[in-house]
Design a protein around this motif. Structure first.
Motif, PDB file in Angstrom:
ATOM      1  N   ALA A  34      48.606  32.127  21.202  1.00 46.30           N
ATOM      2  CA  ALA A  34      48.981  30.785  21.648  1.00 46.30           C
ATOM      3  C   ALA A  34      48.969  29.799  20.483  1.00 46.30           C
TER       4      ALA A  34
ATOM      5  N   MET B 180      48.156  31.842  30.576  1.00 49.57           N
ATOM      6  CA  MET B 180      48.308  30.838  29.538  1.00 49.57           C
ATOM      7  C   MET B 180      47.584  29.552  29.892  1.00 49.57           C
TER       8      MET B 180
ATOM      9  N   ALA C 124      54.096  30.267  27.661  1.00 55.43           N
ATOM     10  CA  ALA C 124      53.990  31.594  28.262  1.00 55.43           C
ATOM     11  C   ALA C 124      55.183  32.461  27.886  1.00 55.43           C
TER      12      ALA C 124
END
Length: 384
Positions: free
Chosen positions: A20, A46, A36
């Motif tokens: 991320a 996420m 995501a």
């Protein structure tokens, strides 16, 4: 890489968090759905990862733009401003410093004049003043610094000691990393300035995307940095690119052709003599043009040797003299074409004499990535 088949959920969360962060650093701010999609994770996963990263202080929600109609989707960004990095270029005549955020965006720059013959204490004090100037301009403090990365002349060992420096006598056999750790309460990295200049040009400049590059770091002194296979080449003993040490290459005294030209007006400071010659050559002055030809004769010897050995995709003329590429490139091209089996692309730097300090920032960013954002480094720390 850890084996996740046994249900190592903490390890899985760590990998998801790093994925991320990488996505947000490359393309943020992003919504949960976009994040995501980029990471390949489900939106619920996420959302959980993002909440944890916000708790740790690495990610924050971006306020909606003013005038936005309806209820906008929440967007998130990497908190590059949660810490700061400093890059320093310690040259013979100038010390440049730049302060950036954790993504390498430069926020402040300063410069301090020095002399090659200055005692060690004076040069270190100038480094401290340059960094302090950046902190003042950006309204940050020394406690906000995570890393200070320094590019300097000489052969540098892996521990940050200057093994050899022909240009600055006070630098020889100096534990520069140790000296700077006394000034700055953070991690200190030391690297050869020409290698950092090559790194900057490869990441941000005209050599971006090239895999094999000879970077000519030319100014009042001469150096070279090598990119091989897309990576900066240090060599077995961290002494790659030091062709200036070969007398037959004629690099060490090459700038004297420009410094001693009869076209330099009387009273011109020594540090401005070469620039005056190059400017006169641009205006067609015969003596200046002759001095440039002699300088390029010497520059071409070492350059041709590196081209013949490495067969690079590109040769970049960088450093302070790159501002006079309009005067230097064509005569250099003619000489290389006579000597090289295959002529590489010959380009002028887009970073000029800022190349070392920019490279130092990039070096600090890369080190931060290795320390915090690689899968094998353990859990992410709390940053606030």
């Amino acid at each position: 890489m850890a084996d996740l088949r046994g249900g190592d959920l903490s390890r899985l969360r760590q990998l998801n968090s790093l994925t991320a962060i990488r996505a947000l650093r490359r393309a943020g701010p992003l919504t949960l759905s976009a994040l995501a999609e980029r990471t390949g994770l489900s939106r619920p996963s996420m959302k959980e990862v993002t909440a944890e990263l916000m708790e740790l202080g690495w990610v924050e929600e971006v306020p909606p733009s003013s005038g936005t109609m309806g209820r906008p989707a929440r967007r998130y960004r990497f908190r590059a401003d949660s810490g700061h990095l400093v890059g320093v270029d310690i040259g013979g005549h100038n010390i440049r410093a730049a302060l950036s955020d954790l993504d390498g965006e430069i926020l402040a720059e300063t410069r301090q004049p020095v002399s090659p013959d200055d005692p060690l204490e004076d040069r270190l004090a100038a480094v401290e003043r340059a960094v302090s100037g950046c902190l003042a301009l950006s309204r940050t403090t020394v406690e906000d610094l995570w890393t200070v990365a320094v590019g300097t002349i000489g052969v540098i060992d892996p521990e940050g000691r200057v093994v050899y420096s022909a240009a600055v006598p006070a630098w020889r056999d100096l534990d520069l990393a140790g000296e700077l750790r006394e000034l700055f309460p953070c991690q200190v990295l030391i690297e050869n300035d020409s290698r950092l200049a090559a790194m900057a040009e490869h990441r941000r400049g005209v050599a971006k995307g090239a895999r094999d590059v000879v970077f000519l770091h030319v100014g009042r002194r001469m150096g070279a940095g090598l990119i091989i296979g897309g990576k900066v080449h240090r060599g077995f003993g961290a002494a790659s690119g030091e062709i200036v040490m070969l007398p037959e290459a004629r690099w060490f005294h090459a700038p004297e052709h420009l410094n001693t030209c009869v076209s330099v007006p009387e009273g011109t400071p020594p540090e401005d003599a070469a620039g005056s010659t190059l400017s006169a050559a641009r205006n067609g002055d015969p003596a200046a043009l002759e001095a440039v030809e002699r300088y390029v004769d010497d520059l071409a010897v070492g350059t041709a040797a590196m081209v013949l050995i490495l067969d690079p995709e590109m040769v970049v003329l960088g450093g302070g003299f790159s501002r006079s590429a309009d005067v230097l490139l064509e005569p250099l091209r003619r000489r290389l074409e006579r000597s090289c089996m295959r002529m590489p692309e010959l380009r002028a730097s887009t970073l000029g004499d800022e190349c070392v300090v920019v490279g130092a920032i990039d070096y600090a960013v890369g080190h931060l990535d290795d320390q915090l954002f690689t899968p094998d480094r353990g859990p992410l720390p709390v940053t606030r």
